[in-house]
Design a protein around this motif. Structure first.
Motif, PDB file in Angstrom:
ATOM      1  N   LEU A 169       0.823  -1.212   0.000  1.00 22.25           N
ATOM      2  CA  LEU A 169       0.000   0.000   0.000  1.00 22.25           C
ATOM      3  C   LEU A 169       0.856   1.262   0.000  1.00 22.25           C
ATOM      4  CD1 LEU A 169      -2.969  -0.867   2.386  1.00 22.25           C
ATOM      5  CD2 LEU A 169      -2.762  -1.160  -0.084  1.00 22.25           C
ATOM      6  N   VAL A 170       1.915   1.275   0.806  1.00 25.75           N
ATOM      7  CA  VAL A 170       2.772   2.457   0.847  1.00 25.75           C
ATOM      8  C   VAL A 170       3.479   2.666  -0.492  1.00 25.75           C
ATOM      9  CG1 VAL A 170       4.818   3.486   1.914  1.00 25.75           C
ATOM     10  CG2 VAL A 170       3.079   2.414   3.350  1.00 25.75           C
ATOM     11  N   LEU A 171       3.991   1.587  -1.081  1.00 26.37           N
ATOM     12  CA  LEU A 171       4.649   1.702  -2.380  1.00 26.37           C
ATOM     13  C   LEU A 171       3.677   2.162  -3.460  1.00 26.37           C
ATOM     14  CD1 LEU A 171       6.926  -1.470  -2.407  1.00 26.37           C
ATOM     15  CD2 LEU A 171       7.641   0.899  -2.144  1.00 26.37           C
ATOM     16  N   THR A 172       2.463   1.621  -3.428  1.00 23.08           N
ATOM     17  CA  THR A 172       1.466   2.026  -4.414  1.00 23.08           C
ATOM     18  C   THR A 172       1.070   3.482  -4.218  1.00 23.08           C
ATOM     19  OG1 THR A 172       0.595  -0.225  -4.538  1.00 23.08           O
ATOM     20  CG2 THR A 172      -0.818   1.519  -5.367  1.00 23.08           C
ATOM     21  N   ALA A 173       0.867   3.888  -2.969  1.00 24.88           N
ATOM     22  CA  ALA A 173       0.500   5.278  -2.688  1.00 24.88           C
ATOM     23  C   ALA A 173       1.584   6.240  -3.153  1.00 24.88           C
ATOM     24  CB  ALA A 173       0.237   5.459  -1.192  1.00 24.88           C
ATOM     25  N   GLN A 174       2.844   5.837  -3.014  1.00 24.18           N
ATOM     26  CA  GLN A 174       3.958   6.687  -3.416  1.00 24.18           C
ATOM     27  C   GLN A 174       4.349   6.475  -4.881  1.00 24.18           C
ATOM     28  OE1 GLN A 174       7.092   5.846  -0.585  1.00 24.18           O
ATOM     29  NE2 GLN A 174       6.137   7.090   0.994  1.00 24.18           N
ATOM     30  N   GLN A 175       3.605   5.576  -5.560  1.00 26.98           N
ATOM     31  CA  GLN A 175       3.856   5.275  -6.976  1.00 26.98           C
ATOM     32  C   GLN A 175       5.280   4.787  -7.191  1.00 26.98           C
ATOM     33  OE1 GLN A 175       2.360   8.197  -9.773  1.00 26.98           O
ATOM     34  NE2 GLN A 175       0.920   8.979  -8.281  1.00 26.98           N
ATOM     35  N   LEU A 176       5.788   4.018  -6.213  1.00 22.69           N
ATOM     36  CA  LEU A 176       7.134   3.472  -6.336  1.00 22.69           C
ATOM     37  C   LEU A 176       7.131   2.069  -6.928  1.00 22.69           C
ATOM     38  CD1 LEU A 176       8.684   4.607  -2.954  1.00 22.69           C
ATOM     39  CD2 LEU A 176       8.950   5.647  -5.195  1.00 22.69           C
ATOM     40  N   GLU A 177       5.912   1.583  -7.289  1.00 22.36           N
ATOM     41  CA  GLU A 177       5.845   0.263  -7.886  1.00 22.36           C
ATOM     42  C   GLU A 177       6.108   0.290  -9.382  1.00 22.36           C
ATOM     43  OE1 GLU A 177       2.050   2.032  -9.077  1.00 22.36           O
ATOM     44  OE2 GLU A 177       3.401   2.176  -7.392  1.00 22.36           O
ATOM     45  N   LEU A 178       6.335   1.488  -9.948  1.00 27.69           N
ATOM     46  CA  LEU A 178       6.564   1.597 -11.376  1.00 27.69           C
ATOM     47  C   LEU A 178       7.846   0.876 -11.782  1.00 27.69           C
ATOM     48  CD1 LEU A 178       5.672   5.350 -11.778  1.00 27.69           C
ATOM     49  CD2 LEU A 178       4.271   3.406 -12.472  1.00 27.69           C
ATOM     50  N   PRO A 179       7.866   0.256 -12.963  1.00 34.86           N
ATOM     51  CA  PRO A 179       9.071  -0.451 -13.401  1.00 34.86           C
ATOM     52  C   PRO A 179      10.277   0.476 -13.446  1.00 34.86           C
ATOM     53  CG  PRO A 179       7.199  -0.971 -14.818  1.00 34.86           C
ATOM     54  CD  PRO A 179       6.762   0.135 -13.916  1.00 34.86           C
ATOM     55  N   TYR A 180      11.457  -0.083 -13.159  1.00 36.74           N
ATOM     56  CA  TYR A 180      12.665   0.729 -13.144  1.00 36.74           C
ATOM     57  C   TYR A 180      12.886   1.424 -14.480  1.00 36.74           C
ATOM     58  CZ  TYR A 180      17.506   2.074 -12.405  1.00 36.74           C
ATOM     59  OH  TYR A 180      18.661   2.794 -12.275  1.00 36.74           O
ATOM     60  N   ALA A 181      12.486   0.744 -15.573  1.00 32.94           N
ATOM     61  CA  ALA A 181      12.687   1.322 -16.899  1.00 32.94           C
ATOM     62  C   ALA A 181      11.895   2.613 -17.092  1.00 32.94           C
ATOM     63  CB  ALA A 181      12.302   0.310 -17.973  1.00 32.94           C
ATOM     64  N   ASP A 182      10.836   2.797 -16.303  1.00 36.11           N
ATOM     65  CA  ASP A 182       9.999   3.987 -16.439  1.00 36.11           C
ATOM     66  C   ASP A 182      10.542   5.187 -15.671  1.00 36.11           C
ATOM     67  OD1 ASP A 182       8.319   2.541 -18.006  1.00 36.11           O
ATOM     68  OD2 ASP A 182       6.812   2.171 -16.461  1.00 36.11           O
ATOM     69  N   ILE A 183      11.570   5.000 -14.845  1.00 41.07           N
ATOM     70  CA  ILE A 183      12.134   6.101 -14.081  1.00 41.07           C
ATOM     71  C   ILE A 183      12.904   7.024 -15.029  1.00 41.07           C
ATOM     72  CG2 ILE A 183      13.711   6.735 -12.221  1.00 41.07           C
ATOM     73  CD1 ILE A 183      13.151   4.030 -10.969  1.00 41.07           C
ATOM     74  N   PRO A 184      12.609   8.317 -15.014  1.00 43.74           N
ATOM     75  CA  PRO A 184      13.347   9.228 -15.901  1.00 43.74           C
ATOM     76  C   PRO A 184      14.849   9.125 -15.688  1.00 43.74           C
ATOM     77  CG  PRO A 184      11.483  10.346 -14.873  1.00 43.74           C
ATOM     78  CD  PRO A 184      11.605   9.013 -14.196  1.00 43.74           C
ATOM     79  N   SER A 185      15.602   9.171 -16.768  1.00 40.58           N
ATOM     80  CA  SER A 185      17.047   8.985 -16.679  1.00 40.58           C
ATOM     81  C   SER A 185      17.706  10.047 -15.802  1.00 40.58           C
ATOM     82  CB  SER A 185      17.675   8.994 -18.079  1.00 40.58           C
ATOM     83  OG  SER A 185      17.417  10.232 -18.734  1.00 40.58           O
ATOM     84  N   TYR A 186      17.143  11.272 -15.805  1.00 34.41           N
ATOM     85  CA  TYR A 186      17.785  12.339 -15.031  1.00 34.41           C
ATOM     86  C   TYR A 186      17.698  12.095 -13.523  1.00 34.41           C
ATOM     87  CZ  TYR A 186      13.083  14.413 -14.447  1.00 34.41           C
ATOM     88  OH  TYR A 186      11.766  14.642 -14.139  1.00 34.41           O
ATOM     89  N   ILE A 187      16.702  11.323 -13.066  1.00 34.20           N
ATOM     90  CA  ILE A 187      16.625  11.001 -11.639  1.00 34.20           C
ATOM     91  C   ILE A 187      17.830  10.153 -11.247  1.00 34.20           C
ATOM     92  CG2 ILE A 187      15.308   9.826  -9.831  1.00 34.20           C
ATOM     93  CD1 ILE A 187      13.988  12.393 -10.742  1.00 34.20           C
ATOM     94  N   GLY A 188      18.134   9.141 -12.047  1.00 33.21           N
ATOM     95  CA  GLY A 188      19.310   8.318 -11.778  1.00 33.21           C
ATOM     96  C   GLY A 188      20.603   9.103 -11.861  1.00 33.21           C
ATOM     97  N   GLU A 189      20.685  10.008 -12.817  1.00 35.52           N
ATOM     98  CA  GLU A 189      21.889  10.822 -12.973  1.00 35.52           C
ATOM     99  C   GLU A 189      22.095  11.738 -11.767  1.00 35.52           C
ATOM    100  OE1 GLU A 189      21.350  12.853 -16.640  1.00 35.52           O
ATOM    101  OE2 GLU A 189      21.340  11.016 -17.840  1.00 35.52           O
TER     102      GLU A 189
END
Length: 290
Positions: A169-189
């Motif tokens: 529930l916490v991950l879903t509420a924070q939308q952290l369940e999204l696939p890693y591939a969907d994370i914008p590249s600049y966040i990782g950078e």
């Protein structure tokens, strides 16, 4: 403070299930534990109204519709939606007029539930729409089955299932369940840059401009994908490095503060104590004695 109060009309089918649990002293002190749990096929007149109950409640709608009034707002409840509430606050939930409402539900508690609930509430309204492949209904059904056939395993396995449920529930509420591939590249950078240059001065405005986004959008996206604000991520990275220096070097506290990018030693001590619950000196002495 108001006293506990409850009114209800228990209108549900014969197929419904309602199970009560009495947690052991060990469960109350150390585990998440079920207080009541069940599956209801409710009828039109069903409702519950209460406040000041020391319990948390999760209700998942399987079919039909209901409505929830909580903290001054009324929410419609549809299939594949869930609500998560603190039952100390006033709540009223009911089957929608002219409808039926099928639900899985659990009343539960535990020493760490408040922290999970606050994380959930920071990121979401009490009502949350879940994805079709959500594990939530399966977890609730496992909890029902576990408490229908009680054994020496019930409390420990029940706590494990509640942990999985709350984490989801916490991950879903924070939308952290999204696939890693969907994370914008600049966040990782940006996180990599912070990990490598944490001792340097950095500006959110400059980071945003470098990646062609506004600083407000960057802050929101950074929180969404990492679970931290940019500033909190930087502070945690600095504190982690400080812990390493305190354990494995003889560097003075003031020098460590400068080494991790904090010029004011008093500010460093305050930040460290807030996150580690010990001063840097106490932390160092503890590890030297280990």
């Amino acid at each position: 403070m108001c006293a506990y109060s409850e009114r209800s009309y228990p209108a549900w089918s014969d197929n419904s299930v309602r199970l009560f649990a009495t947690p052991s002293a060990f469960a109350k002190e150390s585990l998440f534990y079920v207080q009541e749990i069940g599956y209801f096929e409710t009828l039109e007149r069903y409702f519950t109204e209460r406040e000041q109950l020391e319990s948390y409640l999760i209700v998942y709608t399987l079919a039909g519709s209901g409505r929830l009034t909580y903290r001054g707002t009324t929410y419609p409840l549809m299939a594949k939606q869930l609500f998560f509430i603190d039952c100390m606050d006033y709540q009223h939930y009911a089957t929608e007029q002219g409808q039926s409402w099928d639900m899985l539900w659990v009343h539960f508690n535990g020493s760490a539930v408040r922290a999970y609930y606050e994380q959930f509430a920071l990121s979401s309204e009490p009502v949350l729409k879940l994805q079709p492949d959500t594990p939530v209904p399966a977890l609730l059904r496992q909890l029902i089955e576990l408490h229908a056939r009680k054994s020496f395993r019930t409390e420990l396995v029940g706590s494990q299932l509640i942990t999985e449920l709350l984490t989801e529930l916490v991950l879903t509420a924070q939308q952290l369940e999204l696939p890693y591939a969907d994370i914008p590249s600049y966040i990782g950078e940006i996180t990599q840059w912070m990990d490598e240059h944490f001792a340097e001065r950095m500006s959110l405005t400059e980071l945003a401009a470098e990646h062609a986004v506004s600083k407000y959008y960057l802050a929101k996206q950074f929180k969404r994908y990492t679970g931290f604000s940019p500033n909190e991520y930087l502070i945690n990275t600095r504190i982690t490095r400080a812990k390493e220096l305190l354990k494995y070097s003889d560097m003075p506290i003031a020098e460590i503060a400068v080494q991790i990018g904090i010029d004011n030693v008093s500010h460093f001590i305050s930040l460290f104590k807030d996150r580690v619950e010990q001063t840097p000196l106490v932390y160092r002495k503890k590890w030297r004695q280990a």
